[in-house]
Design a protein around this motif. Structure first.
Motif, PDB file in Angstrom:
ATOM      1  N   GLY A 148       0.807  -1.217   0.000  1.00  0.00           N
ATOM      2  CA  GLY A 148       0.000   0.000   0.000  1.00  0.00           C
ATOM      3  C   GLY A 148       0.835   1.259   0.000  1.00  0.00           C
ATOM      4  N   ASP A 149       0.166   2.399  -0.242  1.00  0.00           N
ATOM      5  CA  ASP A 149       0.885   3.677  -0.365  1.00  0.00           C
ATOM      6  C   ASP A 149       0.912   4.477   0.935  1.00  0.00           C
ATOM      7  OD1 ASP A 149      -1.351   6.272  -1.050  1.00  0.00           O
ATOM      8  OD2 ASP A 149      -1.995   4.233  -0.664  1.00  0.00           O
ATOM      9  N   SER A 150       0.197   4.007   1.968  1.00  0.00           N
ATOM     10  CA  SER A 150       0.128   4.775   3.214  1.00  0.00           C
ATOM     11  C   SER A 150       0.959   4.119   4.323  1.00  0.00           C
ATOM     12  CB  SER A 150      -1.321   4.897   3.695  1.00  0.00           C
ATOM     13  OG  SER A 150      -1.363   5.407   5.009  1.00  0.00           O
ATOM     14  N   LEU A 151       1.933   4.862   4.810  1.00  0.00           N
ATOM     15  CA  LEU A 151       2.741   4.366   5.929  1.00  0.00           C
ATOM     16  C   LEU A 151       1.880   4.233   7.188  1.00  0.00           C
ATOM     17  CD1 LEU A 151       6.021   6.438   5.442  1.00  0.00           C
ATOM     18  CD2 LEU A 151       5.795   3.963   5.196  1.00  0.00           C
ATOM     19  N   ASP A 152       0.956   5.175   7.374  1.00  0.00           N
ATOM     20  CA  ASP A 152       0.162   5.222   8.610  1.00  0.00           C
ATOM     21  C   ASP A 152      -0.898   4.128   8.699  1.00  0.00           C
ATOM     22  OD1 ASP A 152       1.589   7.428   9.458  1.00  0.00           O
ATOM     23  OD2 ASP A 152       0.183   8.852   8.584  1.00  0.00           O
ATOM     24  N   THR A 153      -1.469   3.722   7.554  1.00  0.00           N
ATOM     25  CA  THR A 153      -2.529   2.706   7.599  1.00  0.00           C
ATOM     26  C   THR A 153      -2.061   1.351   7.081  1.00  0.00           C
ATOM     27  OG1 THR A 153      -3.376   3.432   5.443  1.00  0.00           O
ATOM     28  CG2 THR A 153      -4.369   4.418   7.411  1.00  0.00           C
ATOM     29  N   ASP A 154      -1.501   1.320   5.868  1.00  0.00           N
ATOM     30  CA  ASP A 154      -1.109   0.053   5.252  1.00  0.00           C
ATOM     31  C   ASP A 154       0.105  -0.573   5.936  1.00  0.00           C
ATOM     32  OD1 ASP A 154      -3.101   0.358   3.222  1.00  0.00           O
ATOM     33  OD2 ASP A 154      -1.783   1.763   2.194  1.00  0.00           O
ATOM     34  N   ILE A 155       1.155   0.214   6.064  1.00  0.00           N
ATOM     35  CA  ILE A 155       2.411  -0.331   6.617  1.00  0.00           C
ATOM     36  C   ILE A 155       2.293  -0.526   8.124  1.00  0.00           C
ATOM     37  CG2 ILE A 155       4.894   0.010   6.836  1.00  0.00           C
ATOM     38  CD1 ILE A 155       3.662  -0.509   3.906  1.00  0.00           C
ATOM     39  N   GLN A 156       1.795   0.510   8.825  1.00  0.00           N
ATOM     40  CA  GLN A 156       1.627   0.376  10.281  1.00  0.00           C
ATOM     41  C   GLN A 156       0.677  -0.766  10.605  1.00  0.00           C
ATOM     42  OE1 GLN A 156       3.284   2.380  12.856  1.00  0.00           O
ATOM     43  NE2 GLN A 156       2.649   0.430  13.739  1.00  0.00           N
ATOM     44  N   GLY A 157      -0.388  -0.899   9.821  1.00  0.00           N
ATOM     45  CA  GLY A 157      -1.361  -1.970  10.047  1.00  0.00           C
ATOM     46  C   GLY A 157      -0.749  -3.344   9.845  1.00  0.00           C
ATOM     47  N   GLY A 158       0.030  -3.490   8.773  1.00  0.00           N
ATOM     48  CA  GLY A 158       0.697  -4.770   8.515  1.00  0.00           C
ATOM     49  C   GLY A 158       1.652  -5.135   9.629  1.00  0.00           C
ATOM     50  N   LEU A 159       2.351  -4.133  10.154  1.00  0.00           N
ATOM     51  CA  LEU A 159       3.277  -4.362  11.282  1.00  0.00           C
ATOM     52  C   LEU A 159       2.491  -4.719  12.542  1.00  0.00           C
ATOM     53  CD1 LEU A 159       5.722  -1.364  10.636  1.00  0.00           C
ATOM     54  CD2 LEU A 159       6.188  -3.779  10.188  1.00  0.00           C
ATOM     55  N   ASN A 160       1.404  -3.979  12.780  1.00  0.00           N
ATOM     56  CA  ASN A 160       0.571  -4.247  13.972  1.00  0.00           C
ATOM     57  C   ASN A 160       0.046  -5.680  13.974  1.00  0.00           C
ATOM     58  OD1 ASN A 160       0.859  -1.579  14.726  1.00  0.00           O
ATOM     59  ND2 ASN A 160      -1.182  -0.939  14.078  1.00  0.00           N
ATOM     60  N   ALA A 161      -0.280  -6.175  12.774  1.00  0.00           N
ATOM     61  CA  ALA A 161      -0.911  -7.497  12.656  1.00  0.00           C
ATOM     62  C   ALA A 161       0.102  -8.635  12.590  1.00  0.00           C
ATOM     63  CB  ALA A 161      -1.802  -7.520  11.414  1.00  0.00           C
ATOM     64  N   GLY A 162       1.381  -8.286  12.510  1.00  0.00           N
ATOM     65  CA  GLY A 162       2.419  -9.322  12.463  1.00  0.00           C
ATOM     66  C   GLY A 162       2.505 -10.037  11.127  1.00  0.00           C
ATOM     67  N   LEU A 163       2.259  -9.302  10.030  1.00  0.00           N
ATOM     68  CA  LEU A 163       2.363  -9.922   8.712  1.00  0.00           C
ATOM     69  C   LEU A 163       3.824 -10.234   8.384  1.00  0.00           C
ATOM     70  CD1 LEU A 163      -0.159  -7.988   6.415  1.00  0.00           C
ATOM     71  CD2 LEU A 163      -0.594  -9.748   8.112  1.00  0.00           C
ATOM     72  N   LYS A 164       4.004 -11.147   7.436  1.00  0.00           N
ATOM     73  CA  LYS A 164       5.358 -11.555   7.045  1.00  0.00           C
ATOM     74  C   LYS A 164       6.162 -10.374   6.523  1.00  0.00           C
ATOM     75  CE  LYS A 164       7.919 -14.790   4.123  1.00  0.00           C
ATOM     76  NZ  LYS A 164       8.583 -15.552   5.214  1.00  0.00           N
ATOM     77  N   ALA A 165       5.520  -9.529   5.709  1.00  0.00           N
ATOM     78  CA  ALA A 165       6.222  -8.368   5.146  1.00  0.00           C
ATOM     79  C   ALA A 165       5.243  -7.268   4.778  1.00  0.00           C
ATOM     80  CB  ALA A 165       7.027  -8.782   3.909  1.00  0.00           C
ATOM     81  N   THR A 166       5.764  -6.039   4.769  1.00  0.00           N
ATOM     82  CA  THR A 166       5.003  -4.880   4.305  1.00  0.00           C
ATOM     83  C   THR A 166       5.776  -4.263   3.138  1.00  0.00           C
ATOM     84  OG1 THR A 166       6.130  -3.494   5.950  1.00  0.00           O
ATOM     85  CG2 THR A 166       3.958  -4.349   6.540  1.00  0.00           C
TER      86      THR A 166
END
Length: 261
Positions: free
Chosen positions: A189-207
């Motif tokens: 995704g293009d948003s650090l605040d929603t897409d990347i932060q969300g992926g990190l919050n959820a413990g995804l393999k990669a953002t």
């Protein structure tokens, strides 16, 4: 393309798969033109109205229990016209501006041919999910307009869930939908605040952060695992992840063999 450890990719919609910002600019120009030609506004006045509407959209807080999105957005135009021109509120003109803006924006939301081809190829070996924040009706209309439904195994709209990105809960809901674990998923995704932060919050393999302008993030921003300047660069990133995963497996195997001796 079956990838070691990666079973699913989640994609953001706006300004990731479709250029919503550019479509929005085209729509605003259309309204400015109509205000000048049909309603005898000066260019400065017309632009002032549109600038005010865009500011209101950025600050928009929508409670669907109190008002539908159409009424709210017509009100943005009504207020902007009154703030710029003065006089009586003009709901009819506000509605005309809103529908012209909305229709023009939707007309210019397209899923590019090369993006379609990439999604088709990725889906041969991976499950794909569209995860977009935003009000239900607005996002569903965009999805319909760009005809992206056939390219995804599931589509999740934040406005239809209890929480939106970056809450971990919506990512975990997506994982459950696809029958995968967070550690098997990649968020793009293009948003650090929603897409990347969300992926990190959820413990995804990669953002994977789509940074078209290749701008430097501020120091306090969440740090993505990968950065790309075009969504079409994603397959190369997934190949790199596979290569790194294979190299790690090889290293682990070698370490295990050495220990056995």
């Amino acid at each position: 393309m079956g990838l070691h450890g990666v079973k699913a990719v989640f994609f953001d919609l706006d300004n990731t798969l479709i250029d919503t910002a550019a479509a929005g600019r085209r729509a605003i120009e259309e309204v400015i033109s109509a205000l000048q030609s049909k309603h005898r506004y000066g260019e400065g006045e017309a632009r002032a109205v549109c600038d005010k509407v865009q500011a209101k959209l950025l600050k928009e807080c929508h409670d669907p229990a109190k008002m539908c999105i159409t009424d709210l957005r017509i009100s943005h135009w009504e207020e902007a016209i009154q703030e710029t021109i003065g006089g009586e509120a003009n709901r009819d003109l506000a509605a005309e501006c809103y529908y012209l803006w909305k229709t023009t924006r939707l007309q210019h939301l397209t899923l590019a041919e090369d993006t379609r081809a990439m999604l088709t190829e990725l889906r041969k070996g991976l499950r794909l999910l569209l995860l977009t924040n935003g009000e239900r009706q607005t996002q569903r209309e965009k999805i319909e307009a760009c005809a992206c439904q056939p390219y995804f195994d599931a589509i999740v709209v934040g406005g239809e869930q209890k929480e939106e990105k970056p809450a971990a809960s919506i990512f975990h809901y997506c994982c459950d939908l696809l029958g995968v674990q967070p550690a098997e998923c990649v968020m793009v995704g293009d948003s650090l605040d929603t897409d990347i932060q969300g992926g990190l919050n959820a413990g995804l393999k990669a953002t994977v952060w789509l940074n078209k302008a290749m701008t430097a993030p501020v120091d306090t921003s969440p740090v993505p695992h990968y950065i790309i300047s075009s969504v079409l660069d994603l397959p190369a990133v997934l190949q790199k992840m596979e290569h790194n995963s294979n190299a790690k497996l090889e290293t682990d195997h070698m370490a295990g063999s050495n220990e056995a001796h």
